[in-house]
Design a protein around this motif. Structure first.
Motif, PDB file in Angstrom:
ATOM      1  N   PRO A   5       0.817  -1.226   0.000  1.00 16.84           N
ATOM      2  CA  PRO A   5       0.000   0.000   0.000  1.00 16.84           C
ATOM      3  C   PRO A   5       0.846   1.270   0.000  1.00 16.84           C
ATOM      4  CG  PRO A   5      -0.913  -1.610   1.524  1.00 16.84           C
ATOM      5  CD  PRO A   5       0.429  -2.134   1.101  1.00 16.84           C
ATOM      6  N   LEU A   6       1.902   1.301   0.787  1.00 17.26           N
ATOM      7  CA  LEU A   6       2.774   2.468   0.837  1.00 17.26           C
ATOM      8  C   LEU A   6       3.401   2.723  -0.526  1.00 17.26           C
ATOM      9  CD1 LEU A   6       4.258   4.677   2.423  1.00 17.26           C
ATOM     10  CD2 LEU A   6       5.961   2.935   3.064  1.00 17.26           C
ATOM     11  N   MET A   7       3.948   1.668  -1.131  1.00 20.32           N
ATOM     12  CA  MET A   7       4.642   1.808  -2.414  1.00 20.32           C
ATOM     13  C   MET A   7       3.695   2.275  -3.514  1.00 20.32           C
ATOM     14  SD  MET A   7       6.867  -1.013  -4.539  1.00 20.32           S
ATOM     15  CE  MET A   7       5.477  -2.056  -5.006  1.00 20.32           C
ATOM     16  N   HIS A   8       2.551   1.622  -3.641  1.00 16.98           N
ATOM     17  CA  HIS A   8       1.638   1.959  -4.734  1.00 16.98           C
ATOM     18  C   HIS A   8       0.971   3.308  -4.525  1.00 16.98           C
ATOM     19  CE1 HIS A   8       1.863  -1.621  -7.239  1.00 16.98           C
ATOM     20  NE2 HIS A   8       1.925  -2.345  -6.137  1.00 16.98           N
ATOM     21  N   ASN A   9       0.584   3.615  -3.300  1.00 21.06           N
ATOM     22  CA  ASN A   9      -0.082   4.899  -3.076  1.00 21.06           C
ATOM     23  C   ASN A   9       0.853   6.077  -3.307  1.00 21.06           C
ATOM     24  OD1 ASN A   9      -2.799   4.152  -2.496  1.00 21.06           O
ATOM     25  ND2 ASN A   9      -2.133   3.385  -0.514  1.00 21.06           N
ATOM     26  N   LEU A  11       5.287  -3.798 -12.618  1.00 20.03           N
ATOM     27  CA  LEU A  11       4.649  -4.453 -13.760  1.00 20.03           C
ATOM     28  C   LEU A  11       3.134  -4.534 -13.564  1.00 20.03           C
ATOM     29  CD1 LEU A  11       7.264  -7.301 -14.302  1.00 20.03           C
ATOM     30  CD2 LEU A  11       6.774  -5.431 -15.902  1.00 20.03           C
ATOM     31  N   ALA A  12       2.695  -4.821 -12.341  1.00 23.13           N
ATOM     32  CA  ALA A  12       1.255  -4.851 -12.044  1.00 23.13           C
ATOM     33  C   ALA A  12       0.648  -3.455 -12.174  1.00 23.13           C
ATOM     34  CB  ALA A  12       1.030  -5.396 -10.634  1.00 23.13           C
ATOM     35  N   TYR A  13       1.342  -2.452 -11.648  1.00 28.13           N
ATOM     36  CA  TYR A  13       0.900  -1.051 -11.704  1.00 28.13           C
ATOM     37  C   TYR A  13       0.631  -0.625 -13.140  1.00 28.13           C
ATOM     38  CZ  TYR A  13       1.423   4.040 -10.663  1.00 28.13           C
ATOM     39  OH  TYR A  13       1.267   5.395 -10.515  1.00 28.13           O
TER      40      TYR A  13
END
Length: 278
Positions: free
Chosen positions: A23-27, A257-259
């Motif tokens: 969550p930290l990385m993606h947000n 890659l998912a992002y």
């Protein structure tokens, strides 16, 4: 970006997930690019996985990551699984494409990018020992075998599970499935040892999947765990003169890659790394 009626849901499903830095990385990445998504962590017990998947579908979630222990079980709950994930036999990323839930696997590609950049090894020279035979092992083992490594030994407590993975790889390289209890017979000539299990992950940081004294001096020891950054296994490997590699780089690259699959936007790798490096 403020959360509003336009905001779409992303997330990660696992059990447990309290340790996850996803969550930290993606947000942070989403905020840096001002994209209308928010990413949450969902602790889903295995018996509740079908309800959780249906819930994400009903909520119109754009997609989510899948982690231990759901990477294999979720396949039967999706509308479609792409060819690579089906060959691997595990899904770590789900994309909601207009109501159709599609399973993918970015673990293997993310792992290889990280391993090559951080260690400088030549994959075709490696004799690999993989500890574990679960969902994470499938993605990593498939990518390594496909890359042209010399041989692979899969060691798992349940040999039948290791045999299933061996059958997936046997057309790609020389591969054996062995019981973890007999690891001493197979470890001496291995040049790359990869821990794909959760043994040693926070909060059980003192645990290790195999005794450190078994590690061959000078080998590359890779642990997919990134919390803590240096597991007991890696500390022991360092003490034996091994090159060590943790799961941080794989975590960032597979997430990137998912992002890209969810957003259609090139991910900000530097932002993602910085978010989870402290």
């Amino acid at each position: 970006m403020e959360i509003g009626t336009h905001t779409r849901l992303l997330g990660v499903m696992g059990h447990p997930v309290a340790h996850s830095k996803s969550p930290l990385m993606h947000n942070r990445a989403l905020e840096s690019q001002k994209l209308p998504y928010t990413y949450l962590a969902f602790d889903v017990r295995p018996e509740e996985l079908p309800q959780a998947v249906n819930g994400m579908r009903a909520l119109g979630a754009r997609g989510w990551n899948v982690t231990i222990p759901h990477k294999v079980a979720i396949m039967a709950l999706l509308d479609e699984v792409n060819d690579e994930a089906r060959r691997i036999g595990a899904v770590n990323t789900v994309v909601n494409d207009g109501g159709k839930l599609i399973g993918m696997n970015t673990d293997g590609a993310g792992y290889l990018r990280s391993l090559e950049v951080e260690t400088g090894l030549r994959l075709e020279e490696q004799r690999v020992l993989i500890l574990g035979a679960g969902g994470a092992a499938r993605g990593v083992a498939y990518a390594l075998a496909q890359s042209g490594v010399q041989s692979v030994v899969i060691a798992n407590r349940t040999v039948a599970k290791a045999e299933q993975l061996r059958s997936l790889l046997q057309h790609l390289t020389d591969v054996k499935a062995v019981p973890l209890a007999e690891i001493e017979k197979w470890i001496d000539d291995r040049t790359l040892i990869v821990n794909t299990t959760s043994v040693g992950m926070h909060p059980h940081v003192e645990e290790t999947p195999i005794p450190g004294e078994l590690l061959p001096e000078g080998a590359i020891v890779s642990d997919l765990i990134y919390n803590p950054m240096k597991t007991t296994l890696l500390r022991q490997a360092e003490g034996r003169g091994c090159v060590i590699h943790n799961g941080f780089g794989m975590f960032v690259h597979q997430g990137a890659l998912a992002y890209e699959q969810w957003t259609g936007v090139q991910p900000p790798l530097d932002v993602m790394r910085q978010a989870v490096s402290t």
